[in-house]
Structures are given as C-alpha cells and as structure tokens.
Design a protein around this motif. Structure first.
Motif, PDB file in Angstrom:
ATOM      1  N   GLU A 193      -3.728  11.092  -0.244  1.00 36.56           N
ATOM      2  CA  GLU A 193      -4.784  10.062  -0.258  1.00 36.56           C
ATOM      3  C   GLU A 193      -6.003  10.476   0.582  1.00 36.56           C
ATOM      4  O   GLU A 193      -7.112   9.999   0.362  1.00 36.56           O
ATOM      5  N   ARG A 194      -5.787  11.400   1.532  1.00 35.77           N
ATOM      6  CA  ARG A 194      -6.932  11.895   2.317  1.00 35.77           C
ATOM      7  C   ARG A 194      -7.943  12.601   1.414  1.00 35.77           C
ATOM      8  O   ARG A 194      -9.137  12.603   1.684  1.00 35.77           O
ATOM      9  N   PHE A 195      -7.428  13.246   0.368  1.00 32.93           N
ATOM     10  CA  PHE A 195      -8.317  14.007  -0.522  1.00 32.93           C
ATOM     11  C   PHE A 195      -8.968  13.133  -1.593  1.00 32.93           C
ATOM     12  O   PHE A 195      -9.991  13.517  -2.147  1.00 32.93           O
ATOM     13  N   GLY A 196      -8.387  11.971  -1.854  1.00 35.04           N
ATOM     14  CA  GLY A 196      -8.975  11.070  -2.842  1.00 35.04           C
ATOM     15  C   GLY A 196      -9.285  11.772  -4.146  1.00 35.04           C
ATOM     16  O   GLY A 196      -8.436  12.478  -4.705  1.00 35.04           O
ATOM     17  N   GLU A 197     -10.523  11.625  -4.611  1.00 35.14           N
ATOM     18  CA  GLU A 197     -10.934  12.230  -5.887  1.00 35.14           C
ATOM     19  C   GLU A 197     -10.857  13.747  -5.887  1.00 35.14           C
ATOM     20  O   GLU A 197     -10.846  14.374  -6.948  1.00 35.14           O
ATOM     21  N   LEU A 198     -10.850  14.332  -4.694  1.00 30.68           N
ATOM     22  CA  LEU A 198     -10.816  15.799  -4.617  1.00 30.68           C
ATOM     23  C   LEU A 198      -9.531  16.373  -5.199  1.00 30.68           C
ATOM     24  O   LEU A 198      -9.501  17.537  -5.606  1.00 30.68           O
TER      25      LEU A 198
END
Ligand code: ZN
Length: 672
Positions: A147-152
């Motif tokens: 979830e830290r990266f989200g869309e990444l």
C-alpha cells in the motif's frame, strides 16, 4: 559542462562583492558529493534589505518556480516520475540493513536521479548504470508494504526495465547524424512519432505561416503525439498536458501579480494568459514586455524556454529562476563604464589605433533567489533571453550574470587542494585566497565592458582579415586590455581595488593557468583548439619568452613537480602592454601573417610532458567536474493576518530538500 559552455558563450561578466565576506555564515559551502557531482549551497546577499513588497514578490515567484519540477522529470523521460517515486518510497520506508554497499549504491543512484531530473546524466545524456543488482532492488522493494507504493505497483515492471535493461532508453538525446533522432532519443517530447513525420508536421506548419515576419516558436510548448493514427500536439497549458502543475504555477503567478508594479504586472499577466491558453503569440507578447522591462528590481524566468533537450531543437524544457539586481556590483561596472574614455586614452596601443570617442557597455549583475526546473540543481551562471530571433532583432535581449552563484562556486572550490597542488609560493596562495575572485571579476569586467570595444581599425581595413585566427586574437586583445589595467594605479584611485596585490593575485593565476593548469581540460594527444584557451596560452607563453632574460616568469621544479612562478609583476604588466600594442596593431592593420604566426607559435602546441603531468596531478585531487545547488527557503511572517516580513533560511541538506520538494511540489500523475 553546461556551466562552462554557458560561460564561454556569453562571456561572463561577474563582479565581486566584498561585503559578502562579512555576511556569509560559517557553514560549509559543499553540502553533498556523490559520483561526479558536488552540491553547493548559495547565499542571497541583500535579500533582507529589500522592501517588503519585493520580498513578497520573490516569495510568490519562488513558489511558482518550484511547482514545475515534475514537468521536467516527465519531459526528460516518460517513466522518470514513477522511477523517482518508487525509489523515494523505498528510501523512506526500508527498514532493513542500510549499512551494506548495495544500499549505498541505491542511495547514490537516487541522488543522481534527483540531480539529473531523471535517469539520464544531465550533461552527457547517457542512462545511469546502477551499481546495485535488480535482484537486490526487488528484494528491498518486497519488504515494503504494497500500500506504500499505491499506484506505483502497476508500474513496477516498467520501472525495473527502465533502470536495469541496458538496451532500453540508452540516451535521452541522440544527435548522431543518420539515426532517427526521435526514435533513438528517450526524452518525452515526441510519442509514437518518427523523425520524418515530425519534420513534415512542422514544415507544413511553417509553410502555412510563410512570410510572417513575426513567426511564433512552432512546437515550443507541446508534445507531438500520434493519436489514433493522426499527429497532434498535446499542448502544455491549463487544461492540457501537465495541467495539474501549471494550475499551481498560475496560482502563484497571480499572487505575484498582486504585488508587482508596472510594467512587470502586465508582463506577469501576459505570462498567465499564455499558460492559460497555450497560445505562443501570448508568449511572444510576454517576452517583448519582459525584454523591454529594465526597471524592475526583481526579475524572473518561468516557462518552457530552452530547446537543448530536443534533438529537433524545437521543444523547450521547463525552467525557472527568480532574481533581483545586485546594485553594488552594477555600481562597479558603472564606474568602469564612466571612465571608459580615460582607459582608452591611456591604453598602450599606438595612438592612431585608439578610439577617439568610446562608449562603455554596462552589464547587469543579478543575485539569484530561487532556481527551478531545468535550472535546478545544475544552473547556468548567465542568462541571455529571449530566444526568438525576430524578437532579439527587433527588441534586443537581456544579458545578465548571476554573481551569487559564481561566488558560491568559487567558495566551494576553496580547500579542494587545487591551489596547494599547483601554486608553489605561500604568498601567492594567500593573495589568491584573498583577492582571487575580485581580480577575476574585475578582469572579466574590463575585458567585457571596455576591452572588446576599445581600439579602431586603420582606414580601409574592414575586420575579418584575420579569418580563423580572428577570434583568438580578439579574445587576446580584450584579455590583455583587462590584464594591463588590472594593475593600473587608476583602479586604486577609483576605489575598485585596495592595492596592486589584487593584480598580483590575478597575474599569478592567469599565467599559471595559461602555461599549465588549463591543460587539464584537453584530452591526451590533442592540441589547444578553443579560442579562449588559445588566447590564454598565447599571452602566457609570449610573456614567458619575452621576459626570459629578466626571469619575469619562471618554471620551477620542486620534489619532482613543475610550478609556474611570476618573479616580477611590474615587468609582467609592461609585457602585457607590449603585447597589447602588437595585437591591436595586427587587428587594426588586418595583418593576417603576423596574427597567424603569433597564434601558431604560442597558442596551439601542447608540450606532452607538461600535459601528462597536469592530467595526473589533477586526477589525484579528485575534484568533481559537475556542480549544482540547494535552494534557500523562504517563509512568510504574518501578524494579525497581514504579511509583515519574509524570512530566508539556508538549509544544507540535499536529500531533505529533494524529498521535501517531492512531497510538497509534486502535482503530476505518474504517467502524463
Ligand atoms: Zn571576450
């Protein structure tokens, strides 16, 4: 190096400021160093003394200058934003071992990406080679919650391929003739378009506008893309490509317009209108207003300006710069200009080749307050705009030098071991330390404001007779004029220097550079080609030879190392005068043969032994060839809901500034 090329192109006029030595604080000038880069901080002397209105204007323009950073990342390469964000997420959240070499390599890579505004070197344009493995990168990333990266997350494979696959995106800018320059350059100015398609597209556009004496800069502010098989420009404007960042830029420009005065207010409004409409005619209107405005103390650049990054030389990268006039330094050029006739009348050239009526040229010196986009962290040290030819012809251009940046470079170079390595005598080192920059600045000043404009041709001589030797001899003439007067008592009388010691510092450095240290910039086996370098060698070698009987200049060998020493500064000054007399005669009479002989004999041939020694000693010092800057920070001070002051601070942490900008001034999506 962009800095150097800028320096050579606009022949810098930088003027020193003694008051700075009192104002500066004790913090180190170099705040970070990695790979071939050093990061320097710069100070903004005089900011505190500005009226509140101008401070506020600088604050708003500075905010606008920071809001376009993402635009440049995306212009440089379509995956730069997701790459930067993936690396930053890892950098901030990795909880594993940060002491292993691979982590250090990853950190260095991120620092380089920040510096270059992407994964390609800011100067060579080549893609960086990571010194950590893809396996390590994936392993580190996998320890961080998704979830830290989200869309990444959805772009991770593209990010890995871009960083690690050496066959992909090799260069940001390919200029090798014969290749499809668009297909082989990985910048983001064109999407799915071949070179011939782009050429045809813009040739058609120009043909439709043929005969217009005021043509806009076609294609300057857009990406050319193929959409559904058709070519179209995706314009960088409000509501167009890069709109989220442009909205913020416009927001701050509008704030700036509320505190600006005429004519600047109207100019800012023209720039806003251009950002809102994308209409390049509006950009021209803005540029004309900008170039005509010579009264505003605070000035700025904000927009799509330089096209070096596009192999077609059409699309402009986003850049910003906020500055104000350095009145004290401008005063110095004014003093020199006002006395131009005295200098001409007392010049050591033949009386018939002196100008009867001479007009000094004044140059504007500025203090930069904020760098952004393609001016950050690496920045040019001079500005010469606008770029549109017809505007330059009709309205002229503004040419300025950024003194606090050259000052910071100079400070950062102190203690890099150069003087200790190449200057033999302590007395010379001390004088260079104390007066080196002042001597340099004054010399450049005399060179620019007076040297090039001095002298006159004999009747019937048109100029141009010296052909390929002309530019070297012209630079020599201007340099000699500057060197000769740097040691003149007149400068003390005018209050420009405290004593002859300033000239001694300048002379010792000039001769050492001309005979020896400038060879560090020449590749092994090559001769001296560039005209400024030829000119310095010509002067130094000629003076060495003509002063040999009196040992005016001496080569000294100590502990197996060569040094250049000036023994007699007064005699050296007389030699400068003698050579100026001869070079002026050559120019005035158009004496090609004498000019050729002078250049060929003294300015070109490199002694391979001296050259090798210089290269070795230079390499041993480990001086980074490229430099860039961290910006100061500004903060509004409010009282009872009113702005009462703007505070300036000098952060000295490159990583913190970059992470901070990525948090607070990042407005674009991952893909644009
Ligand atoms: Zn010059």
């Amino acid at each position: 190096m962009r800095i150097l090329s800028v320096m050579c192109m606009i022949a810098v006029v930088a003027v020193g400021c003694d008051r700075r030595s009192e104002a500066e604080n004790e913090a180190p000038w170099i705040v970070d160093r990695f790979d071939d880069i050093k990061v320097i901080r710069y100070e903004v002397p005089g900011f505190e003394q500005l009226p509140l209105q101008e401070k506020e204007l600088i604050y708003y323009l500075s905010e606008a200058a920071k809001c376009g950073r993402d635009i440049l990342f995306d212009q440089n390469f379509k995956y730069n934003l997701p790459i930067r964000r993936t690396l930053e997420t890892i950098y901030e959240h990795y909880e594993g071992d940060r002491t292993v070499p691979e982590w250090a390599a990853l950190e260095k890579y991120l620092k380089k990406v920040w510096f270059a505004n992407g994964i390609h070197h800011h100067y060579s344009n080549d893609k960086f080679v990571p010194e950590f493995s893809e396996a390590y990168f994936r392993a580190v990333a996998s320890t961080i919650p998704a979830e830290r990266f989200g869309e990444l997350n959805g772009l991770f494979e593209e990010v890995c391929a871009a960083i690690f696959n050496p066959t992909l995106y090799k260069t940001k800018l390919n200029q090798a003739a014969g290749d499809d320059l668009i297909a082989t350059s990985s910048n983001n100015y064109y999407a799915g378009v071949t070179q011939s398609e782009a050429e045809r597209f813009y040739a058609d556009m120009a043909a439709a506008d043929a005969g217009n004496p005021e043509p806009v800069s076609y294609g300057l502010n857009s990406q050319l893309a193929k959409v559904d098989g058709r070519l179209q420009e995706r314009v960088w404007k409000l509501g167009g490509m890069y709109s989220p960042a442009i909205e913020k830029i416009v927001y701050w420009l509008k704030k700036a317009a509320t505190v600006a005065e005429e004519p600047q207010k109207t100019n800012i409004e023209a720039l806003i209108s251009y950002y809102e409409t994308g209409d390049l005619k509006e950009f021209d209107r803005y540029n004309i207003g900008w170039v005509k405005d010579t009264v505003s103390n605070v000035d700025f650049v904000n927009g799509f300006i330089e096209d070096y990054g596009d192999p077609m030389g059409r699309k402009a990268s986003w850049e910003a710069n906020v500055n104000f006039m350095d009145r004290e330094a401008c005063h110095r050029t004014e003093v020199i200009s006002e006395n131009a006739q005295w200098f001409e009348d007392h010049s050591p050239v033949a009386p018939e080749y002196r100008k009867e009526k001479v007009k000094g040229v004044s140059a504007k010196v500025i203090t930069v307050a904020m760098l952004g986009g393609d001016c950050y962290p690496a920045t040019p040290i001079g500005i010469n705009l606008p770029n549109a030819d017809w505007i330059r012809k009709e309205y002229g251009s503004k040419s300025v030098t950024i003194d606090n940046i050259t000052y910071a470079y100079d400070k950062a170079a102190h203690g890099n071991g150069f003087d200790e390595e190449f200057v033999l005598r302590a007395e010379d080192r001390e004088r260079m330390e104390k007066y080196g920059k002042l001597a340099d600045d004054l010399h450049t000043d005399l060179h620019e404001c007076l040297g090039h404009g001095s002298g006159q041709l004999a009747p019937g001589v048109k100029g141009g007779e010296l052909k390929s030797y002309g530019s070297t001899l012209e630079e020599a003439r201007a340099d000699l004029f500057g060197l000769y007067y740097l040691g003149d008592p007149k400068l003390v009388e005018l209050g420009l220097v405290p004593s002859f010691d300033v000239a001694k510092a300048g002379y010792a450095h000039y001769i050492m550079n001309g005979l020896m240290t400038q060879l560090a910039r020449i590749e092994p086996g090559k001769q001296v080609e560039e005209s400024h370098m030829r000119n310095r060698k010509l002067i130094a070698e000629w003076c060495y030879e003509h002063g040999q009987a009196d040992k005016v200049i001496e080569w000294v060998v100590q502990d197996g190392k060569r040094y250049v020493v000036v023994n007699d500064f007064e005699k050296l000054r007389a030699l400068f005068g003698e050579l100026l007399h001869e070079v002026q005669r050559i120019k005035s009479e158009g004496d090609y043969d004498a000019g050729k002989e002078l250049v060929e004999q003294y300015a070109v041939k490199v002694d391979p032994d001296v050259h090798n020694e210089v290269l070795e000693r230079y390499a041993a010092l480990g001086i980074e060839p490229y430099g860039g800057f961290v910006n100061p920070e500004y903060e509004l001070v409010e009282q009872d809901g009113r702005i009462v002051d703007v505070k300036i601070a000098y952060p000295a942490n490159y990583v913190e500034q970059m992470l901070g900008y990525s948090k607070e001034y990042s407005f674009l999506p991952n893909r644009n």
